[in-house]
Scaffold this motif. Structure first.
Motif, PDB file in Angstrom:
ATOM      1  N   SER B   9       0.744  -1.221  -0.194  1.00 29.64           N
ATOM      2  CA  SER B   9       0.110   0.072   0.060  1.00 29.64           C
ATOM      3  C   SER B   9       0.978   1.283  -0.184  1.00 29.64           C
ATOM      4  CB  SER B   9      -1.062  -0.051   1.267  1.00 29.64           C
ATOM      5  OG  SER B   9      -1.664   1.106   1.316  1.00 29.64           O
ATOM      6  N   ILE B  10       1.763   1.061   0.959  1.00 33.83           N
ATOM      7  CA  ILE B  10       2.797   2.256   0.842  1.00 33.83           C
ATOM      8  C   ILE B  10       3.370   2.643  -0.514  1.00 33.83           C
ATOM      9  CG2 ILE B  10       4.894   3.199   1.958  1.00 33.83           C
ATOM     10  CD1 ILE B  10       4.181   1.913   4.528  1.00 33.83           C
ATOM     11  N   VAL B  11       3.979   1.634  -1.042  1.00 31.98           N
ATOM     12  CA  VAL B  11       4.655   1.566  -2.516  1.00 31.98           C
ATOM     13  C   VAL B  11       3.616   2.138  -3.494  1.00 31.98           C
ATOM     14  CG1 VAL B  11       5.891   0.485  -4.008  1.00 31.98           C
ATOM     15  CG2 VAL B  11       6.530   0.344  -1.654  1.00 31.98           C
ATOM     16  N   GLY B  12       2.644   1.576  -3.519  1.00 27.78           N
ATOM     17  CA  GLY B  12       1.513   1.960  -4.386  1.00 27.78           C
ATOM     18  C   GLY B  12       0.961   3.392  -4.426  1.00 27.78           C
ATOM     19  N   VAL B  13       0.989   4.013  -3.258  1.00 26.73           N
ATOM     20  CA  VAL B  13       0.389   5.346  -3.007  1.00 26.73           C
ATOM     21  C   VAL B  13       1.620   6.218  -3.340  1.00 26.73           C
ATOM     22  CG1 VAL B  13      -0.072   7.033  -1.178  1.00 26.73           C
ATOM     23  CG2 VAL B  13      -1.201   4.877  -1.022  1.00 26.73           C
ATOM     24  N   ALA B  14       2.822   5.905  -3.013  1.00 26.56           N
ATOM     25  CA  ALA B  14       4.055   6.804  -3.256  1.00 26.56           C
ATOM     26  C   ALA B  14       4.307   6.758  -5.130  1.00 26.56           C
ATOM     27  CB  ALA B  14       5.540   6.040  -2.686  1.00 26.56           C
ATOM     28  N   LEU B  15       4.281   5.542  -5.605  1.00 26.23           N
ATOM     29  CA  LEU B  15       4.243   5.363  -7.124  1.00 26.23           C
ATOM     30  C   LEU B  15       3.330   6.263  -7.747  1.00 26.23           C
ATOM     31  CD1 LEU B  15       5.216   1.779  -7.736  1.00 26.23           C
ATOM     32  CD2 LEU B  15       6.854   3.857  -7.603  1.00 26.23           C
ATOM     33  N   ARG B  16       1.871   6.151  -7.214  1.00 25.56           N
ATOM     34  CA  ARG B  16       0.850   6.820  -7.876  1.00 25.56           C
ATOM     35  C   ARG B  16       1.121   8.575  -7.835  1.00 25.56           C
ATOM     36  NH1 ARG B  16      -3.462   8.274  -5.005  1.00 25.56           N
ATOM     37  NH2 ARG B  16      -3.407   6.506  -3.791  1.00 25.56           N
ATOM     38  N   HIS B  17       1.488   9.020  -6.606  1.00 29.17           N
ATOM     39  CA  HIS B  17       1.807  10.313  -6.605  1.00 29.17           C
ATOM     40  C   HIS B  17       3.107  10.802  -7.359  1.00 29.17           C
ATOM     41  CE1 HIS B  17      -1.106  11.860  -3.367  1.00 29.17           C
ATOM     42  NE2 HIS B  17      -1.098  10.240  -3.018  1.00 29.17           N
ATOM     43  N   ALA B  18       4.017  10.005  -7.416  1.00 33.94           N
ATOM     44  CA  ALA B  18       5.376  10.146  -8.446  1.00 33.94           C
ATOM     45  C   ALA B  18       4.854  10.261  -9.931  1.00 33.94           C
ATOM     46  CB  ALA B  18       6.215   8.957  -8.069  1.00 33.94           C
ATOM     47  N   VAL B  19       3.869   9.305 -10.265  1.00 35.93           N
ATOM     48  CA  VAL B  19       3.570   9.545 -11.648  1.00 35.93           C
ATOM     49  C   VAL B  19       2.968  10.828 -12.023  1.00 35.93           C
ATOM     50  CG1 VAL B  19       2.116   8.254 -13.046  1.00 35.93           C
ATOM     51  CG2 VAL B  19       3.547   6.992 -12.110  1.00 35.93           C
ATOM     52  N   GLU B  20       1.761  10.910 -11.092  1.00 32.42           N
ATOM     53  CA  GLU B  20       1.100  12.075 -10.985  1.00 32.42           C
ATOM     54  C   GLU B  20       1.707  13.510 -11.180  1.00 32.42           C
ATOM     55  OE1 GLU B  20      -1.635  12.312  -7.753  1.00 32.42           O
ATOM     56  OE2 GLU B  20      -2.765  10.288  -8.774  1.00 32.42           O
ATOM     57  N   ALA B  21       3.075  13.462 -10.594  1.00 28.93           N
ATOM     58  CA  ALA B  21       3.809  14.839 -10.502  1.00 28.93           C
ATOM     59  C   ALA B  21       4.822  14.614 -11.502  1.00 28.93           C
ATOM     60  CB  ALA B  21       4.614  14.796  -9.062  1.00 28.93           C
TER      61      ALA B  21
END
Lengths: 231, 116
Positions: B9-21
């Motif tokens: 979950s932590i990594v999924g959230v981090a990657l999602r925000h990274a892609v969005e940015a």
């Protein structure tokens, strides 16, 4: 060289599970079905307590189904079926807890409108199930007298996430050094609003108060549904 | 064993925000963990390395910030740590009210990420 940027997130871990759990909670509220999550270590007496509770609630006209979570085997679901209780078995295949997605899958096997209550018998474990919201309206943990009274110190998160603590197998109290007052103090230190019941499903001691608490939860959900319909 | 879905979950959230940015790599993830969670830092880091392998967060550092357990008094607003209590109920040390709630200590929150 690209510049390093810091992005503020402030997002709860497992928020996906929490979101699904919230949707399940609402959906069951709309169908007037109370979802109760029962958690404990292996052998604390979840199955026995649930069977006795369901039997007593049936006398009050309350219809119950059970979702059984186990790593392997269908022993508990078979016990439920033998007692005439509708049970859905979830085999987690090694996973140490149930989550909202598993409960959603189990609900496909049940018509929630047919039941006033669906009880989840979570995987026997005081650590992992505490982390995962299953969509239950109320969460309960059992701690049996033979396990000892010092468990709040060992499993603090579980004590903070539950609404109710059932001290089970109180028929083992005579002659034991189990300190109920110490357990209550330690549990309330972590969770000041915790409701505590002392119960022996075998002798029936304390069952009345516990069943009243469950029935109160069922009524709360039914009232919420009726209130929503009035609007 | 519940560490694995938490780390996913932590990594999924981090990657999602990274892609969005529009970022190409995640260098660090800051997570606030309540002491009541009982998560073991060494285990968490090794699970993190395992889950991030082959992703834009591979090699990132996971920084855990522990938050202490604190109660808040609902009557006077004071916060205080859980201490030894002789009786059964927790009471506010300032105004003796028993209307207290857990204010912190059970968080599990992704605070921020460092990306390029």
């Amino acid at each position: 060289m690209a510049e390093i940027r810091t992005i503020d997130i402030k997002e709860a871990v497992l928020s996906e599970n929490a979101g699904l759990a919230d949707r399940l909670r609402r959906r069951l509220m709309e169908s007037g079905t109370f979802l109760l999550d029962v958690m404990s270590s292996p052998g604390a007496g979840k199955t026995t307590l649930l069977l006795e509770t369901i039997h007593r609630l049936r006398e009050r006209g309350i219809r119950t189904a059970v979702i059984e979570g186990d790593i392997e085997s269908t022993v508990d679901a078979e016990k439920m079926a033998a007692a005439g209780v509708k049970a859905v078995q979830l085999r987690t295949g090694g996973a140490c807890h149930l989550d909202a997605a598993m409960i959603e899958a189990a609900l496909h096997e049940l018509a929630p409108g047919d039941y006033d209550m669906i009880a989840i018998e979570n995987v026997g474990n005081l650590v992992c199930p505490a982390e995962f919201d299953t969509g239950a309206h109320r969460r309960t943990m059992l701690l049996s007298v033979p396990e000892g009274h010092d468990k709040a110190l060992k499993y603090p998160l579980m004590f903070t996430v539950v609404d109710c603590l059932v001290v089970s197998k109180t028929d083992y109290l005579p002659g034991s050094d189990f300190d109920l007052a110490a357990l209550r103090a330690e549990a309330r230190r972590l969770n000041p609003t915790l409701t505590v019941f002392e119960v022996s499903a075998r002798t029936g001691d304390g069952m009345q108060g516990w069943c009243d608490w469950v029935a109160d939860g069922i009524r709360g959900v039914a009232d919420a549904r009726d209130g929503a319909l009035d609007c | 064993m519940h560490e694995l879905p938490i780390l996913r979950s932590i990594v999924g959230v981090a990657l999602r925000h990274a892609v969005e940015a529009g970022a190409s790599r995640v260098l660090a993830v800051d997570v606030k963990v309540g002491e009541l969670r009982g998560l073991d830092a060494a285990w968490i880091q090794s699970y993190f390395d395992f889950v991030t392998e082959g992703t834009p967060a591979a090699g990132a550092s996971l920084r855990l910030k522990e938050s202490k357990a604190l109660f808040r008094c609902r009557s006077c607003g004071a916060t205080f740590p859980p201490g030894p209590h002789a009786g059964g109920d927790v009471a506010c040390p300032h105004c003796s009210s028993k209307h207290v709630e857990l204010a912190s200590g059970n968080e599990l929150l992704i605070e921020s990420i460092d990306v390029v």
